[in-house]
Design a protein around this motif. Structure first.
Motif, PDB file in Angstrom:
ATOM      1  N   ASP A  86      -1.673  -3.458   4.857  1.00 38.27           N
ATOM      2  CA  ASP A  86      -0.354  -3.220   4.262  1.00 38.27           C
ATOM      3  C   ASP A  86       0.775  -3.798   5.097  1.00 38.27           C
ATOM      4  OD1 ASP A  86       1.479  -2.039   2.356  1.00 38.27           O
ATOM      5  OD2 ASP A  86       1.877  -0.487   3.837  1.00 38.27           O
ATOM      6  N   GLU A 135      -4.503   3.656   1.894  1.00 40.05           N
ATOM      7  CA  GLU A 135      -3.737   2.510   1.413  1.00 40.05           C
ATOM      8  C   GLU A 135      -4.664   1.485   0.760  1.00 40.05           C
ATOM      9  OE1 GLU A 135       0.025   0.715   0.831  1.00 40.05           O
ATOM     10  OE2 GLU A 135      -0.541   2.690   1.555  1.00 40.05           O
ATOM     11  N   LYS A 138      -5.521   2.595  -2.674  1.00 41.42           N
ATOM     12  CA  LYS A 138      -4.409   2.302  -3.594  1.00 41.42           C
ATOM     13  C   LYS A 138      -4.491   0.868  -4.097  1.00 41.42           C
ATOM     14  CE  LYS A 138      -0.732   0.494  -2.406  1.00 41.42           C
ATOM     15  NZ  LYS A 138       0.486   0.098  -1.675  1.00 41.42           N
ATOM     16  N   HIS A 139      -4.788  -0.068  -3.214  1.00 47.44           N
ATOM     17  CA  HIS A 139      -4.920  -1.464  -3.624  1.00 47.44           C
ATOM     18  C   HIS A 139      -6.024  -1.616  -4.677  1.00 47.44           C
ATOM     19  CE1 HIS A 139      -2.123  -2.262  -0.596  1.00 47.44           C
ATOM     20  NE2 HIS A 139      -2.798  -3.043   0.226  1.00 47.44           N
ATOM     21  N   LEU A 141      -7.128   0.668  -6.710  1.00 43.15           N
ATOM     22  CA  LEU A 141      -6.656   1.273  -7.953  1.00 43.15           C
ATOM     23  C   LEU A 141      -5.769   0.307  -8.734  1.00 43.15           C
ATOM     24  CD1 LEU A 141      -5.788   4.902  -6.789  1.00 43.15           C
ATOM     25  CD2 LEU A 141      -7.462   4.289  -8.555  1.00 43.15           C
ATOM     26  N   LEU A 142      -4.971  -0.467  -8.012  1.00 44.48           N
ATOM     27  CA  LEU A 142      -4.046  -1.384  -8.661  1.00 44.48           C
ATOM     28  C   LEU A 142      -4.738  -2.623  -9.223  1.00 44.48           C
ATOM     29  CD1 LEU A 142      -1.021  -1.349  -6.170  1.00 44.48           C
ATOM     30  CD2 LEU A 142      -1.089  -0.354  -8.454  1.00 44.48           C
ATOM     31  N   LYS A 175      -3.204  -7.263  -1.854  1.00 44.80           N
ATOM     32  CA  LYS A 175      -1.768  -7.150  -1.544  1.00 44.80           C
ATOM     33  C   LYS A 175      -1.099  -8.520  -1.540  1.00 44.80           C
ATOM     34  CE  LYS A 175       1.903  -5.469   1.213  1.00 44.80           C
ATOM     35  NZ  LYS A 175       2.468  -4.340   1.948  1.00 44.80           N
ATOM     36  N   THR A 191       4.741  -2.201  -7.967  1.00 42.98           N
ATOM     37  CA  THR A 191       3.491  -1.449  -8.117  1.00 42.98           C
ATOM     38  C   THR A 191       2.896  -1.057  -6.763  1.00 42.98           C
ATOM     39  OG1 THR A 191       2.155  -3.481  -8.210  1.00 42.98           O
ATOM     40  CG2 THR A 191       2.961  -2.594 -10.300  1.00 42.98           C
ATOM     41  N   LEU A 194       3.148   2.541  -5.211  1.00 42.23           N
ATOM     42  CA  LEU A 194       2.394   3.679  -5.730  1.00 42.23           C
ATOM     43  C   LEU A 194       2.089   4.677  -4.606  1.00 42.23           C
ATOM     44  CD1 LEU A 194       0.747   5.050  -7.996  1.00 42.23           C
ATOM     45  CD2 LEU A 194      -1.207   3.652  -7.291  1.00 42.23           C
ATOM     46  N   GLY A 195       2.625   5.870  -4.737  1.00 36.98           N
ATOM     47  CA  GLY A 195       2.415   6.903  -3.727  1.00 36.98           C
ATOM     48  C   GLY A 195       3.396   6.869  -2.574  1.00 36.98           C
ATOM     49  N   HIS A 196       4.118   5.755  -2.402  1.00 40.96           N
ATOM     50  CA  HIS A 196       4.998   5.623  -1.242  1.00 40.96           C
ATOM     51  C   HIS A 196       6.300   6.405  -1.399  1.00 40.96           C
ATOM     52  CE1 HIS A 196       3.310   1.985   1.093  1.00 40.96           C
ATOM     53  NE2 HIS A 196       2.350   2.521   0.379  1.00 40.96           N
TER      54      HIS A 196
END
Length: 209
Positions: A86, A135, A138-139, A141-142, A175, A191, A194-196
């Motif tokens: 990230d 993190e 999350k990637h 998921l995206l 990313k 996007t 997300l969560g941040h």
């Protein structure tokens, strides 16, 4: 990063001490005061135009912002999993302003290069692994597949952290693909937050930033 220097001193033995600027990293290092100290040190050694930044995400946030102000090139060597997937990739840099919040002043200023080396990860604690892995999840998921999601969840549940290096390129690529399409966060890059939004608010409250 002071901790990196402590854990890997042999990597820095050939560097003249005056060219090393060591910071105790962590979210609280991201201040305008530390930015000014970095720039003062830079001027004291004749303003070299190429910086090498070694450490976690908070350090790259701080030093990347200082590099932006100095208008110098910089290379990032992220040493935590969170920074590898990230903070060390997206070009967002900044500092916190006490009583106002996290990342209140900053820039989008990209490194010349970012080097990922899984060897740094041997020094991480369990909580640091989980922080970076969240993190990475999350990637996936995206932009990942169902198969990747299932495999990554299984790795986390079984805490097979020694296998995380297998995922580094994939997580970083997700990313980078989004950032390259929308480097200044006008649309698609939102996007990645997300969560941040909630997470940074909780972080700022818990750290009293």
């Amino acid at each position: 990063d002071q901790e990196v220097l402590h854990l890997f001193p042999h990597l820095f033995s050939a560097i003249p001490p005056k060219y090393l600027y060591v910071i105790k990293a962590g979210e609280t290092c991201k201040t305008l005061e530390n930015t000014a100290k970095i720039l003062d040190h830079w001027r004291s050694i004749a303003c070299p135009n190429d910086w090498q930044i070694l450490g976690g995400g908070s350090l790259s946030d701080l030093c990347g912002f200082a590099a932006y102000l100095a208008k110098v090139r910089f290379t990032v060597y992220p040493t935590t999993l969170l920074a590898m997937v990230d903070a060390g990739l997206g070009g967002k840099n900044g500092v916190n302003i006490p009583q106002h919040g996290k990342n209140m002043i900053g820039s989008i200023y990209f490194p010349q290069k970012t080097y990922l080396w899984a060897g740094w990860l041997r020094s991480l604690s369990r909580i640091e692994f989980l922080s970076g892995a969240a993190e990475g999840l999350k990637h996936i998921l995206l932009a990942g597949t169902k198969k990747e999601f299932s495999a990554f969840i299984k790795l986390l549940r079984e805490e097979r952290f020694q296998e995380i290096h297998i995922w580094l390129t994939r997580l970083a690529r997700i990313k980078l693909d989004i950032v390259q399409q929308d480097p200044f966060e006008k649309n698609l890059r939102h996007t990645l937050n997300l969560g941040h939004t909630l997470g940074h608010a909780l972080e700022a409250k818990s750290l009293e930033i």
